[in-house]
Design a protein around this motif. Structure first.
Motif, PDB file in Angstrom:
ATOM      1  N   TYR A  51       0.869  -1.187   0.000  1.00  0.00           N
ATOM      2  CA  TYR A  51       0.000   0.000   0.000  1.00  0.00           C
ATOM      3  C   TYR A  51       0.896   1.224   0.000  1.00  0.00           C
ATOM      4  O   TYR A  51       1.759   1.371   0.870  1.00  0.00           O
ATOM      5  CB  TYR A  51      -0.913   0.033   1.239  1.00  0.00           C
ATOM      6  CG  TYR A  51      -1.792   1.265   1.241  1.00  0.00           C
ATOM      7  CD1 TYR A  51      -3.039   1.253   0.622  1.00  0.00           C
ATOM      8  CD2 TYR A  51      -1.354   2.462   1.818  1.00  0.00           C
ATOM      9  CE1 TYR A  51      -3.827   2.401   0.582  1.00  0.00           C
ATOM     10  CE2 TYR A  51      -2.132   3.609   1.779  1.00  0.00           C
ATOM     11  CZ  TYR A  51      -3.366   3.567   1.172  1.00  0.00           C
ATOM     12  OH  TYR A  51      -4.153   4.701   1.117  1.00  0.00           O
ATOM     13  N   HIS A  52       0.663   2.111  -0.986  1.00  0.00           N
ATOM     14  CA  HIS A  52       1.527   3.290  -1.062  1.00  0.00           C
ATOM     15  C   HIS A  52       0.769   4.606  -1.055  1.00  0.00           C
ATOM     16  O   HIS A  52       1.377   5.655  -1.203  1.00  0.00           O
ATOM     17  CB  HIS A  52       2.442   3.200  -2.285  1.00  0.00           C
ATOM     18  CG  HIS A  52       3.395   2.042  -2.203  1.00  0.00           C
ATOM     19  ND1 HIS A  52       4.388   1.970  -1.250  1.00  0.00           N
ATOM     20  CD2 HIS A  52       3.480   0.889  -2.912  1.00  0.00           C
ATOM     21  CE1 HIS A  52       5.058   0.833  -1.386  1.00  0.00           C
ATOM     22  NE2 HIS A  52       4.525   0.157  -2.383  1.00  0.00           N
ATOM     23  N   GLY A  53      -0.563   4.584  -0.920  1.00  0.00           N
ATOM     24  CA  GLY A  53      -1.268   5.849  -0.792  1.00  0.00           C
ATOM     25  C   GLY A  53      -2.473   5.971  -1.698  1.00  0.00           C
ATOM     26  O   GLY A  53      -2.768   5.086  -2.510  1.00  0.00           O
ATOM     27  N   GLY A  54      -3.162   7.080  -1.515  1.00  0.00           N
ATOM     28  CA  GLY A  54      -4.431   7.290  -2.204  1.00  0.00           C
ATOM     29  C   GLY A  54      -4.378   8.327  -3.317  1.00  0.00           C
ATOM     30  O   GLY A  54      -5.424   8.748  -3.820  1.00  0.00           O
ATOM     31  N   SER A  55      -3.179   8.771  -3.712  1.00  0.00           N
ATOM     32  CA  SER A  55      -3.113   9.691  -4.856  1.00  0.00           C
ATOM     33  C   SER A  55      -3.123   8.844  -6.137  1.00  0.00           C
ATOM     34  O   SER A  55      -2.953   7.619  -6.077  1.00  0.00           O
ATOM     35  CB  SER A  55      -1.842  10.535  -4.795  1.00  0.00           C
ATOM     36  OG  SER A  55      -0.721   9.720  -5.052  1.00  0.00           O
ATOM     37  N   GLU A 106       7.672  -1.433   1.118  1.00  0.00           N
ATOM     38  CA  GLU A 106       7.617  -1.139   2.560  1.00  0.00           C
ATOM     39  C   GLU A 106       8.434  -2.234   3.265  1.00  0.00           C
ATOM     40  O   GLU A 106       8.199  -3.412   3.006  1.00  0.00           O
ATOM     41  CB  GLU A 106       6.180  -1.233   3.090  1.00  0.00           C
ATOM     42  CG  GLU A 106       5.167  -0.353   2.393  1.00  0.00           C
ATOM     43  CD  GLU A 106       3.760  -0.967   2.481  1.00  0.00           C
ATOM     44  OE1 GLU A 106       3.079  -0.748   3.491  1.00  0.00           O
ATOM     45  OE2 GLU A 106       3.352  -1.661   1.530  1.00  0.00           O
ATOM     46  N   VAL A 146      -0.624  -1.538   5.671  1.00  0.00           N
ATOM     47  CA  VAL A 146      -2.024  -1.868   5.373  1.00  0.00           C
ATOM     48  C   VAL A 146      -2.146  -3.361   5.047  1.00  0.00           C
ATOM     49  O   VAL A 146      -3.147  -4.006   5.362  1.00  0.00           O
ATOM     50  CB  VAL A 146      -2.536  -0.977   4.209  1.00  0.00           C
ATOM     51  CG1 VAL A 146      -3.952  -1.351   3.801  1.00  0.00           C
ATOM     52  CG2 VAL A 146      -2.482   0.494   4.607  1.00  0.00           C
ATOM     53  N   ASP A 162       9.528   2.744   1.286  1.00  0.00           N
ATOM     54  CA  ASP A 162       8.367   3.503   1.762  1.00  0.00           C
ATOM     55  C   ASP A 162       8.274   3.287   3.267  1.00  0.00           C
ATOM     56  O   ASP A 162       7.886   2.222   3.733  1.00  0.00           O
ATOM     57  CB  ASP A 162       7.092   3.029   1.053  1.00  0.00           C
ATOM     58  CG  ASP A 162       5.863   3.847   1.476  1.00  0.00           C
ATOM     59  OD1 ASP A 162       5.947   4.550   2.504  1.00  0.00           O
ATOM     60  OD2 ASP A 162       4.825   3.773   0.782  1.00  0.00           O
ATOM     61  N   VAL A 217       6.529   5.230   5.421  1.00  0.00           N
ATOM     62  CA  VAL A 217       5.441   6.038   5.978  1.00  0.00           C
ATOM     63  C   VAL A 217       4.943   5.443   7.305  1.00  0.00           C
ATOM     64  O   VAL A 217       4.556   6.176   8.207  1.00  0.00           O
ATOM     65  CB  VAL A 217       4.310   6.207   4.938  1.00  0.00           C
ATOM     66  CG1 VAL A 217       3.025   6.724   5.573  1.00  0.00           C
ATOM     67  CG2 VAL A 217       4.765   7.168   3.840  1.00  0.00           C
ATOM     68  N   GLN A 218       4.985   4.104   7.422  1.00  0.00           N
ATOM     69  CA  GLN A 218       4.551   3.498   8.691  1.00  0.00           C
ATOM     70  C   GLN A 218       5.729   3.091   9.573  1.00  0.00           C
ATOM     71  O   GLN A 218       5.574   2.966  10.774  1.00  0.00           O
ATOM     72  CB  GLN A 218       3.695   2.257   8.410  1.00  0.00           C
ATOM     73  CG  GLN A 218       2.394   2.599   7.715  1.00  0.00           C
ATOM     74  CD  GLN A 218       1.209   1.742   8.169  1.00  0.00           C
ATOM     75  OE1 GLN A 218       1.246   1.042   9.165  1.00  0.00           O
ATOM     76  NE2 GLN A 218       0.130   1.818   7.409  1.00  0.00           N
ATOM     77  N   LYS A 250       3.612   9.740   8.359  1.00  0.00           N
ATOM     78  CA  LYS A 250       2.830   9.648   9.604  1.00  0.00           C
ATOM     79  C   LYS A 250       3.579  10.071  10.876  1.00  0.00           C
ATOM     80  O   LYS A 250       3.194  11.027  11.531  1.00  0.00           O
ATOM     81  CB  LYS A 250       2.300   8.226   9.796  1.00  0.00           C
ATOM     82  CG  LYS A 250       1.345   7.789   8.683  1.00  0.00           C
ATOM     83  CD  LYS A 250       0.786   6.426   8.965  1.00  0.00           C
ATOM     84  CE  LYS A 250       0.129   5.798   7.759  1.00  0.00           C
ATOM     85  NZ  LYS A 250      -0.966   6.537   7.152  1.00  0.00           N
TER      86      LYS A 250
END
Ligand code: PLP
Length: 316
Positions: free
Chosen positions: A16-20, A92, A97, A125, A127-128, A155
């Protein structure tokens, strides 16, 4: 893509890398990808993991040979499924996710070797996983000893303030210098000041060590209680990024058990998350500041919640 002059990207199944638009395009879960359209051309690699999803190569723990074989498969994938001129691989270190699925360090090292053969960039990645969350290292990828070409983070950087950042080797970042790049909310003063204060707090209070110690304690408690519970297939993760895989009698994903567990935790004042490809992974990721006492209380609540969810599973 500017630096490598290619729009081809390698990503991982279950990622999972995002919603864009662009990041949805490289996300390896169709539930988070409402369209097959993408600004990038993506090819998915199969990471090894001892998980309950066939999306991953069946990996028995501590089998470096198999992890290496999956990394070697990436070479074949690049040869057969891409033009050969790929911009980057994004992964990741622990899929968030996706259900806190750890990429084995041998796999990450093997992947880096394959990428280096043709100069493909490695983007971690984080982010988490950044800022000590995984306990043993400041960056999640640290465990593998690999230095990626770029790192994305968000985050834990702002601790709730909206901020994200990308870090990379100078020549990669500089390759953007001929292009205009600006955003309405980019460089927000409050967010950047808050993020700086947050980073200093993390370092001054050695929250990475806290994640390691308290996370280790929580994992021990979870592992012990899972031994007696038929609905827990696996306890996994590291630091303060821990997951329980909720399963049915034949080891199949059991999303209702995950929901019951979540609910029972909530009734006891503890909030946990849910995720994973089968929507059956309970995700436990408390704040990095969590104390040992609070973790003990949470673990007691988990014990009770497991009993409640286990009883409900018996009734069916
Ligand atoms: C690993 C990872 N990368 C990137 C993102 C960013 O996603 P968003 O589009 O929500 O900012 C997330 C958010 O959950 C994430 O978990």
């Amino acid at each position: 893509t500017q630096h490598r002059r290619s729009s081809e990207v390698l990503a991982m199944r279950g990622s999972y890398h995002g919603g864009s638009f662009a990041t949805m395009g490289i996300t390896g879960q169709s539930t988070w990808r409402p369209t097959s359209r993408s600004s990038l051309d993506v090819t998915y690699a199969m990471p090894p993991h001892h998980s309950y999803s066939s999306l991953y190569g069946r990996y028995e723990k501590d089998d470096p040979e198999f992890a290496k074989a999956c990394a070697d498969d990436l070479r074949n994938l690049i040869r057969t499924a891409t033009t050969g001129h790929v911009a980057a691989l994004i992964a990741e270190p622990v899929q968030g996710v996706g259900g806190f699925i750890e990429l084995p360090p041998e796999y990450i090292r093997g992947v880096k070797e394959v990428l280096d053969e043709t100069g493909i960039l490695y983007i971690s990645d984080e982010v988490q996983t950044a800022f000590g969350r995984t306990g043993s290292h400041f960056w999640g990828i640290g465990e593998s000893g690999i230095e990626p070409d770029m790192i994305t983070m968000a985050k834990g950087l702002g601790n709730g303030l909206s901020i994200g950042a990308v870090m990379g080797r100078a020549e990669l970042i500089d390759s953007m210098s001929g292009k205009l790049h600006l955003a309405t909310f980019g460089g927000n003063h409050v967010s950047t000041a808050g993020a700086l204060a947050n980073l200093n707090f993390i370092l001054d209070n050695d929250l990475q060590r806290n994640a390691d110690e308290v996370g280790g304690y929580l994992k021990d408690r979870l592992t012990k209680m899972a031994k007696d519970s038929p609905i827990v297939g696996e306890v996994r993760g590291r630091g303060l990024m821990l997951a329980l895989e909720m399963v049915g009698p034949d080891g199949e994903p059991n999303p209702p058990a995950a929901v019951r567990f979540l609910q029972a935790c909530k009734e006891r004042g503890v909030l946990v998350g849910k995720g994973g490809i089968g929507a059956n992974a309970v995700r436990i990721s408390p704040p990095l500041t969590i104390t040992r006492e609070a973790a003990e209380q949470a673990a007691n609540a988990f014990e009770e919640a497991l009993a409640v969810a286990g009883e409900a599973a018996k009734v069916g």
